[in-house]
Write a protein that holds these residues in place. Structure first.
Motif, PDB file in Angstrom:
ATOM      1  N   VAL A  11       0.843  -1.199   0.000  1.00 30.47           N
ATOM      2  CA  VAL A  11       0.000   0.000   0.000  1.00 30.47           C
ATOM      3  C   VAL A  11       0.876   1.246   0.000  1.00 30.47           C
ATOM      4  N   GLU A  12       2.030   1.165   0.679  1.00 25.98           N
ATOM      5  CA  GLU A  12       2.940   2.312   0.706  1.00 25.98           C
ATOM      6  C   GLU A  12       3.458   2.632  -0.693  1.00 25.98           C
ATOM      7  N   VAL A  13       3.572   1.626  -1.555  1.00 22.90           N
ATOM      8  CA  VAL A  13       3.998   1.847  -2.935  1.00 22.90           C
ATOM      9  C   VAL A  13       2.854   2.499  -3.711  1.00 22.90           C
ATOM     10  N   LYS A  14       1.656   1.908  -3.644  1.00 22.70           N
ATOM     11  CA  LYS A  14       0.497   2.468  -4.342  1.00 22.70           C
ATOM     12  C   LYS A  14      -0.745   1.658  -4.003  1.00 22.70           C
ATOM     13  N   PHE A  15      -1.869   2.354  -3.922  1.00 22.19           N
ATOM     14  CA  PHE A  15      -3.180   1.746  -3.744  1.00 22.19           C
ATOM     15  C   PHE A  15      -4.009   2.135  -4.978  1.00 22.19           C
ATOM     16  N   PRO A  16      -3.800   1.414  -6.104  1.00 21.66           N
ATOM     17  CA  PRO A  16      -4.391   1.826  -7.382  1.00 21.66           C
ATOM     18  C   PRO A  16      -5.912   1.716  -7.417  1.00 21.66           C
ATOM     19  N   THR A  17      -6.494   2.286  -8.467  1.00 21.47           N
ATOM     20  CA  THR A  17      -7.936   2.192  -8.644  1.00 21.47           C
ATOM     21  C   THR A  17      -8.362   0.722  -8.680  1.00 21.47           C
ATOM     22  N   ALA A  18      -9.549   0.474  -8.151  1.00 20.01           N
ATOM     23  CA  ALA A  18     -10.188  -0.850  -8.071  1.00 20.01           C
ATOM     24  C   ALA A  18      -9.466  -1.835  -7.160  1.00 20.01           C
ATOM     25  N   THR A  19      -8.536  -1.363  -6.356  1.00 16.35           N
ATOM     26  CA  THR A  19      -7.867  -2.253  -5.403  1.00 16.35           C
ATOM     27  C   THR A  19      -8.816  -2.567  -4.246  1.00 16.35           C
ATOM     28  N   PHE A  20      -8.693  -3.790  -3.743  1.00 16.81           N
ATOM     29  CA  PHE A  20      -9.533  -4.277  -2.648  1.00 16.81           C
ATOM     30  C   PHE A  20      -8.635  -4.726  -1.503  1.00 16.81           C
ATOM     31  N   ALA A  21      -8.917  -4.226  -0.312  1.00 13.48           N
ATOM     32  CA  ALA A  21      -8.155  -4.590   0.883  1.00 13.48           C
ATOM     33  C   ALA A  21      -9.116  -5.050   1.977  1.00 13.48           C
ATOM     34  N   VAL A  22      -8.631  -5.941   2.841  1.00 10.41           N
ATOM     35  CA  VAL A  22      -9.426  -6.399   3.975  1.00 10.41           C
ATOM     36  C   VAL A  22      -8.605  -6.198   5.242  1.00 10.41           C
ATOM     37  N   LEU A  23      -9.235  -5.559   6.227  1.00 10.01           N
ATOM     38  CA  LEU A  23      -8.598  -5.303   7.513  1.00 10.01           C
ATOM     39  C   LEU A  23      -9.372  -6.013   8.617  1.00 10.01           C
ATOM     40  N   GLU A  24      -8.648  -6.711   9.492  1.00  9.76           N
ATOM     41  CA  GLU A  24      -9.241  -7.248  10.719  1.00  9.76           C
ATOM     42  C   GLU A  24      -9.036  -6.197  11.794  1.00  9.76           C
TER      43      GLU A  24
END
Length: 182
Positions: free
Chosen positions: A133-146
């Motif tokens: 994420v520090e490099v890039k969080f591009p369009t349409a990226t999906f992340a999940v956080l607990e």
């Protein structure tokens, strides 16, 4: 524990200089990316209970195309506060959520979504995906956080682990950065 999905809207069209930012639609690559990522979100297997979404055209189209590609639907709360919001505002939106929801997905924009990850996930090595994420969080990226909380009202910096991250280009190389050829 709560689970938070973050889904950045797909690639939008910048060709109409007269269009307000809020009204920008998806471009061709964004249309394809939204569908590909919708299928991935479904295959990831989390039964999301509710979506919190920016009402901007590009976010609404991202959701519509993701749902159409999968046949899934979920209740959506359109919240204007999410449109181009800071991390602090996004956190406030989350703190306002009823605790009956344990699995929420937020659809919005950068830099707010990316900054929310930086605020919630400590930089202590416990979430190796944070470096991506520090490099890039591009369009349409999906992340999940607990989230190590029992109530959304208790959301605070450092309470999360980033447990999943998928970019469109990871599923289809044609959805990656467009290189300029000489």
């Amino acid at each position: 524990m709560k689970l938070l999905g973050l889904f950045r809207h797909a690639k939008s069209d910048w060709h109409d200089a007269r269009a307000r930012d809020f009204d920008r639609p998806l471009n061709e690559r964004g249309t394809k990316g939204a569908a590909v990522m919708g299928r991935h979100i479904l295959e990831h297997g989390v039964p999301w209970q509710r979506a919190l979404a920016s009402p901007a055209v590009r976010s609404a189209q991202t959701i519509e195309l993701a749902e159409a590609a999968t046949g899934m639907t979920m209740p959506i709360e359109w919240d204007r506060r999410i449109y181009l919001a800071s991390s602090a505002t996004l956190a406030d939106v989350l703190r306002d959520q009823p605790d009956r929801y344990d699995r929420l997905i937020m659809v919005g924009h950068n830099p707010g979504l990316e900054d929310l990850i930086f605020d919630l996930v400590p930089e202590d090595g416990s979430s190796p995906l944070r470096e991506m994420v520090e490099v890039k969080f591009p369009t349409a990226t999906f992340a999940v956080l607990e989230l190590d909380i029992d109530s959304w009202a208790d959301l605070h910096d450092g309470c999360a682990r980033l447990v999943h991250l998928m970019r469109p280009r990871d599923l289809d190389p044609d959805l990656g950065p467009q290189l300029i050829e000489d």
